[in-house]
Design an enzyme around this catalytic site. Sequence first.
Site, PDB file in Angstrom:
ATOM      1  N   SER A 170       1.649  -9.781  -0.897  1.00  0.00           N
ATOM      2  CA  SER A 170       1.351  -8.351  -0.788  1.00  0.00           C
ATOM      3  C   SER A 170       1.682  -7.747   0.570  1.00  0.00           C
ATOM      4  O   SER A 170       1.923  -6.551   0.663  1.00  0.00           O
ATOM      5  CB  SER A 170      -0.127  -8.092  -1.131  1.00  0.00           C
ATOM      6  OG  SER A 170      -0.974  -8.891  -0.333  1.00  0.00           O
ATOM      7  N   LYS A 216       0.810  -1.226   0.000  1.00  0.00           N
ATOM      8  CA  LYS A 216       0.000   0.000   0.000  1.00  0.00           C
ATOM      9  C   LYS A 216       0.843   1.276   0.000  1.00  0.00           C
ATOM     10  O   LYS A 216       0.420   2.292  -0.537  1.00  0.00           O
ATOM     11  CB  LYS A 216      -0.957   0.016   1.197  1.00  0.00           C
ATOM     12  CG  LYS A 216      -2.150  -0.902   1.001  1.00  0.00           C
ATOM     13  CD  LYS A 216      -3.277  -0.554   1.966  1.00  0.00           C
ATOM     14  CE  LYS A 216      -4.519  -1.373   1.676  1.00  0.00           C
ATOM     15  NZ  LYS A 216      -4.380  -2.791   2.087  1.00  0.00           N
ATOM     16  N   GLU A 225     -10.277   7.458   4.141  1.00  0.00           N
ATOM     17  CA  GLU A 225     -10.970   6.569   5.054  1.00  0.00           C
ATOM     18  C   GLU A 225     -10.087   5.344   5.257  1.00  0.00           C
ATOM     19  O   GLU A 225      -9.174   5.080   4.471  1.00  0.00           O
ATOM     20  CB  GLU A 225     -12.308   6.122   4.459  1.00  0.00           C
ATOM     21  CG  GLU A 225     -12.215   5.005   3.416  1.00  0.00           C
ATOM     22  CD  GLU A 225     -11.564   5.441   2.116  1.00  0.00           C
ATOM     23  OE1 GLU A 225     -11.528   6.655   1.849  1.00  0.00           O
ATOM     24  OE2 GLU A 225     -11.085   4.559   1.387  1.00  0.00           O
TER      25      GLU A 225
HETATM   26  C1  LIG Z   1      -5.203  -3.854   1.598  1.00  0.00           C
HETATM   27  C2  LIG Z   1      -4.463  -5.096   1.295  1.00  0.00           C
HETATM   28  C3  LIG Z   1      -4.825  -5.932   0.216  1.00  0.00           C
HETATM   29  C4  LIG Z   1      -6.020  -5.678  -0.657  1.00  0.00           C
HETATM   30  O1  LIG Z   1      -5.942  -4.543  -1.452  1.00  0.00           O
HETATM   31  P1  LIG Z   1      -5.722  -4.594  -3.018  1.00  0.00           P
HETATM   32  O2  LIG Z   1      -6.017  -3.214  -3.454  1.00  0.00           O
HETATM   33  O3  LIG Z   1      -6.660  -5.618  -3.590  1.00  0.00           O
HETATM   34  O4  LIG Z   1      -4.307  -4.988  -3.251  1.00  0.00           O
HETATM   35  C5  LIG Z   1      -4.046  -7.046  -0.053  1.00  0.00           C
HETATM   36  N1  LIG Z   1      -2.980  -7.360   0.717  1.00  0.00           N
HETATM   37  C6  LIG Z   1      -2.604  -6.598   1.772  1.00  0.00           C
HETATM   38  C7  LIG Z   1      -1.436  -7.013   2.569  1.00  0.00           C
HETATM   39  C8  LIG Z   1      -3.332  -5.446   2.100  1.00  0.00           C
HETATM   40  O5  LIG Z   1      -2.963  -4.700   3.151  1.00  0.00           O
END
Ligand SMILES: *Cc1c(COP(=O)(O)O)cnc(C)c1O
Length: 403
Positions: free
Chosen positions: A382, A94, A116
């Site tokens: 992610s 993010k 938000e």
């Molecule tokens: C917020 C988040 C997501 C989901 O958001 P996307 O916009 O679909 O990438 C996925 N993985 C993590 C670790 C997150 O914090």
Amino acid sequence: MTTNYFKTYPDEKGYFGNFGGSFIPDELIKEMNNINDAYYSISKSHEFISELRSIRKHFQGRPTPVYYCNRLSNKYGGRIYLKREDLNHTGAHKLNHCMGEALLAKYMGKKKLIAETGAGQHGVALATAAAYFGLECEIHMGEVDIAKEHPNVIRMQILGAKVVPVSHGLKTLKEAVDSAFQAYLQDPINTIYCIGSVVGPHPFPMMVREFQRVVGIEARDQYQEMTGELPDNIVACVGGGSNAIGLFSAFLDDNECKLHGVEPAGRSLNKGEHAATLSLGKPGVIHGFKCYLLQNEQGEPDPVHSVASGLDYPGVGPEHSMLKDLNKVEYHSITDKECIDAFYELSRSEGIIPALESAHAVAYALKLAKANPKQSILVNLSGRGDKDIDFVVDEYGLPGSSK
Ligand SMILES: *Cc1c(COP(=O)(O)O)cnc(C)c1O
């Protein structure tokens, strides 16, 4: 895909095929046009590009590595690789778009960032970016979420952000979005609204994609350098879709690479128990844009559930909605239970505790590996799972324990 893909999508009105656009009040359209114009004039400048590059290297710790999972691959078959976004500063992808959005805000002369947050992950990333640039930061959060996500509330406050509790309606994400938009409309000259995924009205789905493309650009080079080829399969979880689009975008022209998006099947695929938007939704409008949407007959969003709070959104990015219709990406779903199993499997096999969101992608990768033992798989990890450990052990216990 044409080589002009990124110039073709979205079009000048923000459409990805039938999806996207801007379904917003007139007073907001002007602001969105200003942001769009600023994005095109500022983000292409040498100064902006070199500042963002320097931030990524020295502050965020990019490039993040690609890692080969030796033990997992031996156990399941296939060759499983992870793009380690969990090692990005603040522990998830993010920050890639938050630093981009905040840098744009600085160049536009804005003083304050507004957003938000649901579980608090976007709020923490944005508060981090605001601190870095010396900007004010105001995060709107439902009272229910504030009670649930205490550590992230504290993190935002330590970073100097103001957390605004939202006490109307269900007191969760949807009300927080409304509240943040209201605050933004009161002073659009000095403030900017920073969206947390590839969702919302134009130009946000495009801008957030552009800031996340670094993930795919790095991973494609790194993977080729490690193996001399391209991966057979690319896998990422999809909430709004930003980490997935970041990785997929570098492989859209590689027809030999199969792209897989993974949504949460939650407790079951019955209404209200999942957030498998692309698998089960119908086109509709939410938060200012058109996409596949889990909705009732009146077009109101359905309640959704996932064990991973970053994935429980009834809509999805417009670009994913288009990529589904083009059959360019296949979308699958993984249950809460499969996610928890993958959470422990990656932790114990490789020494990496994944975010529950990312564990959905890992779970699907393990299925793919079993079914296709000769193929390679690149997974977007992610985020890291530190935020989830108490919840997982309280709700599910440790593997082999009686709980
Ligand atoms: C917020 C988040 C997501 C989901 O958001 P996307 O916009 O679909 O990438 C996925 N993985 C993590 C670790 C997150 O914090």
